[in-house]
Design an enzyme around this catalytic site. Structure first.
Site, PDB file in Angstrom:
ATOM      1  CG  ASN A   1     -55.521 100.846  60.631  1.00 53.63           C
ATOM      2  OD1 ASN A   1     -54.328 101.035  60.421  1.00 53.63           O
ATOM      3  ND2 ASN A   1     -56.417 101.827  60.481  1.00 53.63           N
TER       4      ASN A   1
ATOM      5  CG  ASP B   1     -54.170 109.108  56.047  1.00 51.41           C
ATOM      6  OD1 ASP B   1     -54.831 108.111  55.682  1.00 51.41           O
ATOM      7  OD2 ASP B   1     -54.650 110.036  56.720  1.00 51.41           O
TER       8      ASP B   1
ATOM      9  NE  ARG C   1     -52.553 111.638  58.974  1.00 53.52           N
ATOM     10  CZ  ARG C   1     -53.357 111.117  59.872  1.00 53.52           C
ATOM     11  NH1 ARG C   1     -53.140 111.351  61.140  1.00 53.52           N
ATOM     12  NH2 ARG C   1     -54.370 110.361  59.520  1.00 53.52           N
TER      13      ARG C   1
HETATM   14  C1  FPP Z   1     -53.732 104.577  55.389  1.00 53.81           C
HETATM   15  O1  FPP Z   1     -54.501 104.981  54.269  1.00 53.81           O
HETATM   16  C2  FPP Z   1     -52.911 103.401  55.073  1.00 53.81           C
HETATM   17  C3  FPP Z   1     -52.940 102.197  55.725  1.00 53.81           C
HETATM   18  C4  FPP Z   1     -53.853 101.924  56.846  1.00 53.81           C
HETATM   19  C5  FPP Z   1     -52.092 101.075  55.296  1.00 53.81           C
HETATM   20  C6  FPP Z   1     -50.706 101.382  54.784  1.00 53.81           C
HETATM   21  C7  FPP Z   1     -50.149 100.156  54.223  1.00 53.81           C
HETATM   22  C8  FPP Z   1     -49.422 100.048  53.072  1.00 53.81           C
HETATM   23  C9  FPP Z   1     -48.962 101.195  52.256  1.00 53.81           C
HETATM   24  C10 FPP Z   1     -49.113  98.666  52.622  1.00 53.81           C
HETATM   25  C11 FPP Z   1     -47.763  98.124  52.694  1.00 53.81           C
HETATM   26  C12 FPP Z   1     -46.885  98.517  53.790  1.00 53.81           C
HETATM   27  C13 FPP Z   1     -45.696  97.922  54.040  1.00 53.81           C
HETATM   28  C14 FPP Z   1     -44.806  98.531  55.044  1.00 53.81           C
HETATM   29  C15 FPP Z   1     -45.250  96.701  53.375  1.00 53.81           C
HETATM   30  P1  FPP Z   1     -56.097 104.902  54.378  1.00 53.81           P
HETATM   31  O2  FPP Z   1     -56.530 103.540  53.995  1.00 53.81           O
HETATM   32  O3  FPP Z   1     -56.496 105.354  55.739  1.00 53.81           O
HETATM   33  O4  FPP Z   1     -56.543 105.942  53.296  1.00 53.81           O
HETATM   34  P2  FPP Z   1     -57.809 106.927  53.374  1.00 53.81           P
HETATM   35  O5  FPP Z   1     -57.563 107.843  54.533  1.00 53.81           O
HETATM   36  O6  FPP Z   1     -57.769 107.639  52.054  1.00 53.81           O
HETATM   37  O7  FPP Z   1     -59.029 106.070  53.542  1.00 53.81           O
END
Ligand code: FPP
Length: 230
Positions: free
Chosen positions: A50, A2, A170
């Site tokens: 998502n 996250d 987390r």
């Molecule tokens: C949450 O941060 C992250 C995600 C929904 C996506 C995670 C994906 C990757 C790191 C890409 C690649 C993964 C693999 C396994 C190849 P957020 O977008 O919710 O962040 P925020 O809470 O700051 O908005």
């Protein structure tokens, strides 16, 4: 994983920039975990919730997954790491699903560590699906209601052949489980860090492991009972 969006925002960049940089953390943690002998590492890459993000972000994430899986395939094989996935893969875009299935197939004989990607995954979805599967087995006479126990339930989850997590990390300062491995995390140790995912490095992972090593895992027993056993 996250904090990608917030990380990008601090740099005045679009959210996708955070996800792209999150891939570096994925590499670091995978490498660190394999090096210290972790047998299963599960990464929550995309939840069923998502999909409600802006289309441009969802598409970018799906493309990033394809690119990453393809690019890292030889490294996974070189390091004897097996790729697996949990979640409703049938709803993923075809390109993403095919790249993933190819990655799973090409690494299936590796044995040092299993890297599990949770994709289009949510615990409530998984638990409802397990309930449906069990109900069908009862209905067609394969299973009696009295035979339904923790083991039967676990075997009908998408994590069937994956042990329950010992430690759940987390990032980004949020203190929630967010529909992740709810059944499997019944006795997991929880670790929360303020570090945003794209900043998460091997040292941050080691800190989590060190913290975990100092926990007393009682599984419902008392401290005294534990010292009698050991
Ligand atoms: C949450 O941060 C992250 C995600 C929904 C996506 C995670 C994906 C990757 C790191 C890409 C690649 C993964 C693999 C396994 C190849 P957020 O977008 O919710 O962040 P925020 O809470 O700051 O908005």
């Amino acid at each position: 994983m996250d904090g990608n969006g917030r990380w990008a925002k601090t740099q005045g960049k679009p959210r996708v920039f955070g996800h792209k940089n999150g891939v570096t953390s994925v590499r670091e943690v995978t490498e660190a975990a394999a090096e210290i002998g972790v047998e299963f590492l599960t990464l929550y890459a995309f939840s069923t919730e998502n999909w409600s993000r802006p289309t441009i972000e969802v598409n970018a994430l799906m493309t990033l997954l394809v690119e990453t899986v393809k690019r890292e395939l030889s490294t996974l094989n070189k390091n004897n790491i097996r790729l697996q996935a949990i979640g409703d893969l049938s709803r993923l875009p075809e390109k993403t699903r095919l790249a993933l299935l190819e990655g799973i197939e090409m690494t299936k004989n590796n044995s040092r560590m299993t890297l599990v990607l949770a994709l289009n995954y949510s615990s409530r979805w998984e638990i409802v699906e397990a309930a449906k599967k069990i109900a069908a087995q009862v209905l067609n006479g394969e299973l009696a209601i009295d035979q339904i126990d923790n083991g039967v339930f676990s075997n009908n989850l998408t994590t069937k052949n994956i042990p329950d997590p010992e430690l759940l990390i987390r990032t980004s300062g949020e203190h929630r489980i967010s529909n992740y491995l709810l059944w499997q995390a019944a006795y997991s140790e929880l670790y929360f860090t303020n570090v945003l995912w794209p900043d998460f490095r091997k040292d941050d992972f080691y800190l989590a492991i060190l913290d975990f090593q100092n926990r007393e895992r009682r599984f419902g027993k008392t401290s005294e009972q534990l010292s009698e056993i050991t």
